[in-house]
Write a protein that holds these residues in place. Structure first.
Motif, PDB file in Angstrom:
ATOM      1  N   VAL A  28       0.996  -1.187   0.079  1.00  0.00           N
ATOM      2  CA  VAL A  28       0.042   0.126   0.103  1.00  0.00           C
ATOM      3  C   VAL A  28       0.752   1.250   0.191  1.00  0.00           C
ATOM      4  CG1 VAL A  28      -1.637   1.315   1.381  1.00  0.00           C
ATOM      5  CG2 VAL A  28      -1.922  -0.994   1.150  1.00  0.00           C
ATOM      6  N   ARG A  29       1.818   1.282   0.784  1.00  0.00           N
ATOM      7  CA  ARG A  29       2.930   2.482   1.012  1.00  0.00           C
ATOM      8  C   ARG A  29       3.423   2.859  -0.487  1.00  0.00           C
ATOM      9  NH1 ARG A  29       6.568   1.252   5.279  1.00  0.00           N
ATOM     10  NH2 ARG A  29       7.158   3.631   4.838  1.00  0.00           N
ATOM     11  N   HIS A  30       4.216   1.529  -0.874  1.00  0.00           N
ATOM     12  CA  HIS A  30       4.963   1.524  -1.998  1.00  0.00           C
ATOM     13  C   HIS A  30       4.212   1.942  -3.251  1.00  0.00           C
ATOM     14  CE1 HIS A  30       8.166   0.490  -4.861  1.00  0.00           C
ATOM     15  NE2 HIS A  30       7.251  -0.010  -5.604  1.00  0.00           N
ATOM     16  N   LEU A  31       3.015   1.390  -3.472  1.00  0.00           N
ATOM     17  CA  LEU A  31       2.208   1.557  -4.656  1.00  0.00           C
ATOM     18  C   LEU A  31       1.563   2.997  -4.529  1.00  0.00           C
ATOM     19  CD1 LEU A  31       0.479  -1.850  -5.252  1.00  0.00           C
ATOM     20  CD2 LEU A  31       2.289  -0.669  -6.545  1.00  0.00           C
ATOM     21  N   GLY A  32       1.339   3.526  -3.322  1.00  0.00           N
ATOM     22  CA  GLY A  32       0.596   4.934  -2.949  1.00  0.00           C
ATOM     23  C   GLY A  32       1.637   6.016  -3.407  1.00  0.00           C
ATOM     24  N   GLN A  33       2.847   5.877  -2.949  1.00  0.00           N
ATOM     25  CA  GLN A  33       3.905   6.747  -3.620  1.00  0.00           C
ATOM     26  C   GLN A  33       4.122   6.683  -4.940  1.00  0.00           C
ATOM     27  OE1 GLN A  33       5.942   8.960  -1.319  1.00  0.00           O
ATOM     28  NE2 GLN A  33       5.842   9.786  -3.304  1.00  0.00           N
ATOM     29  N   LYS A  34       4.361   5.557  -5.460  1.00  0.00           N
ATOM     30  CA  LYS A  34       4.483   5.380  -6.936  1.00  0.00           C
ATOM     31  C   LYS A  34       3.307   6.024  -7.730  1.00  0.00           C
ATOM     32  CE  LYS A  34       8.294   3.146  -7.260  1.00  0.00           C
ATOM     33  NZ  LYS A  34       9.641   3.889  -7.819  1.00  0.00           N
ATOM     34  N   LYS A  59      -4.318  13.680  -4.195  1.00  0.00           N
ATOM     35  CA  LYS A  59      -4.415  12.747  -3.040  1.00  0.00           C
ATOM     36  C   LYS A  59      -4.529  11.378  -3.537  1.00  0.00           C
ATOM     37  CE  LYS A  59      -5.792  12.344   1.369  1.00  0.00           C
ATOM     38  NZ  LYS A  59      -5.068  11.429   1.670  1.00  0.00           N
ATOM     39  N   ILE A  60      -3.919  10.463  -2.501  1.00  0.00           N
ATOM     40  CA  ILE A  60      -4.299   9.159  -2.472  1.00  0.00           C
ATOM     41  C   ILE A  60      -5.134   8.565  -1.775  1.00  0.00           C
ATOM     42  CG2 ILE A  60      -3.196   6.866  -2.565  1.00  0.00           C
ATOM     43  CD1 ILE A  60      -2.049   8.274  -5.028  1.00  0.00           C
ATOM     44  N   ASN A  61      -6.347   7.952  -2.165  1.00  0.00           N
ATOM     45  CA  ASN A  61      -7.340   7.337  -1.400  1.00  0.00           C
ATOM     46  C   ASN A  61      -6.940   5.783  -1.277  1.00  0.00           C
ATOM     47  OD1 ASN A  61     -10.555   9.016  -2.655  1.00  0.00           O
ATOM     48  ND2 ASN A  61      -8.608   9.692  -1.537  1.00  0.00           N
ATOM     49  N   ASN A  62      -7.089   5.675   0.068  1.00  0.00           N
ATOM     50  CA  ASN A  62      -6.911   4.111   0.354  1.00  0.00           C
ATOM     51  C   ASN A  62      -8.126   3.894   1.321  1.00  0.00           C
ATOM     52  OD1 ASN A  62      -3.935   3.805   0.061  1.00  0.00           O
ATOM     53  ND2 ASN A  62      -3.802   5.628   1.156  1.00  0.00           N
ATOM     54  N   ALA A  63      -8.486   2.491   0.863  1.00  0.00           N
ATOM     55  CA  ALA A  63      -9.931   1.956   1.731  1.00  0.00           C
ATOM     56  C   ALA A  63      -9.988   0.484   1.380  1.00  0.00           C
ATOM     57  CB  ALA A  63     -11.065   2.433   1.029  1.00  0.00           C
ATOM     58  N   ALA A  64     -10.312   0.057   2.416  1.00  0.00           N
ATOM     59  CA  ALA A  64     -10.906  -1.287   2.507  1.00  0.00           C
ATOM     60  C   ALA A  64     -12.495  -1.556   3.094  1.00  0.00           C
ATOM     61  CB  ALA A  64      -9.872  -2.530   3.247  1.00  0.00           C
ATOM     62  N   VAL A 105      -6.423   1.768  -3.709  1.00  0.00           N
ATOM     63  CA  VAL A 105      -5.346   2.622  -3.813  1.00  0.00           C
ATOM     64  C   VAL A 105      -5.438   3.554  -4.960  1.00  0.00           C
ATOM     65  CG1 VAL A 105      -2.635   3.155  -3.727  1.00  0.00           C
ATOM     66  CG2 VAL A 105      -3.519   0.886  -2.505  1.00  0.00           C
ATOM     67  N   VAL A 106      -6.073   4.576  -5.007  1.00  0.00           N
ATOM     68  CA  VAL A 106      -6.570   5.454  -5.902  1.00  0.00           C
ATOM     69  C   VAL A 106      -5.830   6.644  -6.186  1.00  0.00           C
ATOM     70  CG1 VAL A 106      -8.950   5.952  -7.076  1.00  0.00           C
ATOM     71  CG2 VAL A 106      -8.849   4.115  -5.655  1.00  0.00           C
ATOM     72  N   ALA A 107      -5.525   7.210  -7.325  1.00  0.00           N
ATOM     73  CA  ALA A 107      -5.125   8.531  -7.301  1.00  0.00           C
ATOM     74  C   ALA A 107      -6.201   9.378  -7.653  1.00  0.00           C
ATOM     75  CB  ALA A 107      -4.019   8.648  -8.581  1.00  0.00           C
ATOM     76  N   LEU A 164      -0.718   0.101 -21.054  1.00  0.00           N
ATOM     77  CA  LEU A 164       0.461   1.202 -20.830  1.00  0.00           C
ATOM     78  C   LEU A 164       0.317   1.074 -19.158  1.00  0.00           C
ATOM     79  CD1 LEU A 164       2.447   3.325 -21.269  1.00  0.00           C
ATOM     80  CD2 LEU A 164       0.505   4.959 -21.238  1.00  0.00           C
ATOM     81  N   ARG A 165      -0.899   0.957 -18.643  1.00  0.00           N
ATOM     82  CA  ARG A 165      -0.929   1.164 -17.058  1.00  0.00           C
ATOM     83  C   ARG A 165      -0.459  -0.262 -16.454  1.00  0.00           C
ATOM     84  NH1 ARG A 165      -6.397   4.451 -15.237  1.00  0.00           N
ATOM     85  NH2 ARG A 165      -5.928   6.514 -16.477  1.00  0.00           N
ATOM     86  N   LEU A 166      -0.845  -1.185 -17.104  1.00  0.00           N
ATOM     87  CA  LEU A 166      -0.384  -2.631 -16.648  1.00  0.00           C
ATOM     88  C   LEU A 166       1.366  -2.714 -16.480  1.00  0.00           C
ATOM     89  CD1 LEU A 166      -2.838  -4.873 -18.431  1.00  0.00           C
ATOM     90  CD2 LEU A 166      -2.702  -4.660 -15.685  1.00  0.00           C
ATOM     91  N   ALA A 167       1.904  -2.125 -17.819  1.00  0.00           N
ATOM     92  CA  ALA A 167       3.223  -2.258 -17.711  1.00  0.00           C
ATOM     93  C   ALA A 167       3.899  -1.228 -16.485  1.00  0.00           C
ATOM     94  CB  ALA A 167       3.742  -1.776 -18.947  1.00  0.00           C
ATOM     95  N   THR A 168       3.314  -0.234 -16.444  1.00  0.00           N
ATOM     96  CA  THR A 168       3.734   0.758 -15.456  1.00  0.00           C
ATOM     97  C   THR A 168       3.731   0.186 -13.984  1.00  0.00           C
ATOM     98  OG1 THR A 168       3.065   2.641 -16.732  1.00  0.00           O
ATOM     99  CG2 THR A 168       3.027   3.277 -14.376  1.00  0.00           C
ATOM    100  N   VAL A 169       2.527  -0.212 -13.832  1.00  0.00           N
ATOM    101  CA  VAL A 169       2.369  -1.061 -12.416  1.00  0.00           C
ATOM    102  C   VAL A 169       3.491  -2.379 -12.175  1.00  0.00           C
ATOM    103  CG1 VAL A 169       0.991  -2.441 -10.888  1.00  0.00           C
ATOM    104  CG2 VAL A 169       0.015  -0.454 -12.255  1.00  0.00           C
ATOM    105  N   GLN A 170       3.679  -3.016 -13.117  1.00  0.00           N
ATOM    106  CA  GLN A 170       4.405  -3.743 -13.200  1.00  0.00           C
ATOM    107  C   GLN A 170       5.990  -3.566 -13.016  1.00  0.00           C
ATOM    108  OE1 GLN A 170       3.712  -5.912 -17.008  1.00  0.00           O
ATOM    109  NE2 GLN A 170       2.033  -6.859 -16.138  1.00  0.00           N
ATOM    110  N   SER A 171       6.467  -2.305 -13.633  1.00  0.00           N
ATOM    111  CA  SER A 171       7.701  -1.614 -13.439  1.00  0.00           C
ATOM    112  C   SER A 171       7.831  -1.174 -11.930  1.00  0.00           C
ATOM    113  CB  SER A 171       7.974  -0.695 -14.283  1.00  0.00           C
ATOM    114  OG  SER A 171       7.135   0.566 -13.864  1.00  0.00           O
ATOM    115  N   TRP A 172       6.714  -0.855 -11.266  1.00  0.00           N
ATOM    116  CA  TRP A 172       6.862  -0.451  -9.952  1.00  0.00           C
ATOM    117  C   TRP A 172       7.272  -1.335  -8.924  1.00  0.00           C
ATOM    118  CZ3 TRP A 172       1.375   2.737  -9.864  1.00  0.00           C
ATOM    119  CH2 TRP A 172       1.933   3.804 -11.135  1.00  0.00           C
TER     120      TRP A 172
END
Length: 135
Positions: free
Chosen positions: A61-67, A76-81, A93-95, A123-131
């Protein structure tokens, strides 16, 4: 027991990558860059996770939120469960941007999702995979 993804999560999101026992999924909604982390467990609540899974989830959550914040220049990054409609434990985890269609209100249940184009999906899938390549 094998892990089974809830049908709603399977229908609404795409698997980007698996990290340890966590699936990182991309919500198929072009209005937001929206990730969902799904622990491969039968837990339905955060407090049910053991320490290792909890640490793994919070680290992601922390890593992906920052990326996500850096990549999208989000306000703002929204986080929820929440889990009222999909009881399987999953973490959003939402931008968010002040210019987005629902700002500043929550996005859950707001408006109709606009599916990503094939090019934007890729594009988004490749970006997330790179993170998560170095995790």
């Amino acid at each position: 027991m094998p892990f089974n993804l809830h049908p709603t999560l399977a229908k609404d999101s795409l698997l980007a990558v698996k990290v340890g026992s966590m699936q990182i999924r991309l919500m198929d909604d072009s209005r937001y860059f929206w990730l969902i982390i799904v622990p491969e467990t039968d837990a339905t609540e955060l407090h049910q996770l053991d320490s290792d899974l909890s640490n793994e989830l919070w680290g992601l959550v922390r890593h992906l939120g920052q990326k996500l914040k850096d990549h999208t220049r989000a306000d703002k990054i929204n986080n929820a469960a929440i889990g009222n409609l999909v009881p399987q434990l999953h973490f959003h985890v939402v931008a968010r941007h002040k210019s987005d269609p629902d700002w500043p209100k929550p996005i859950w249940g707001a408006g109709k999702p606009l599916p990503l184009s094939e090019a934007d999906q890729a594009l988004r899938l490749a970006t997330v995979q790179s993170w998560v390549g170095n995790l």
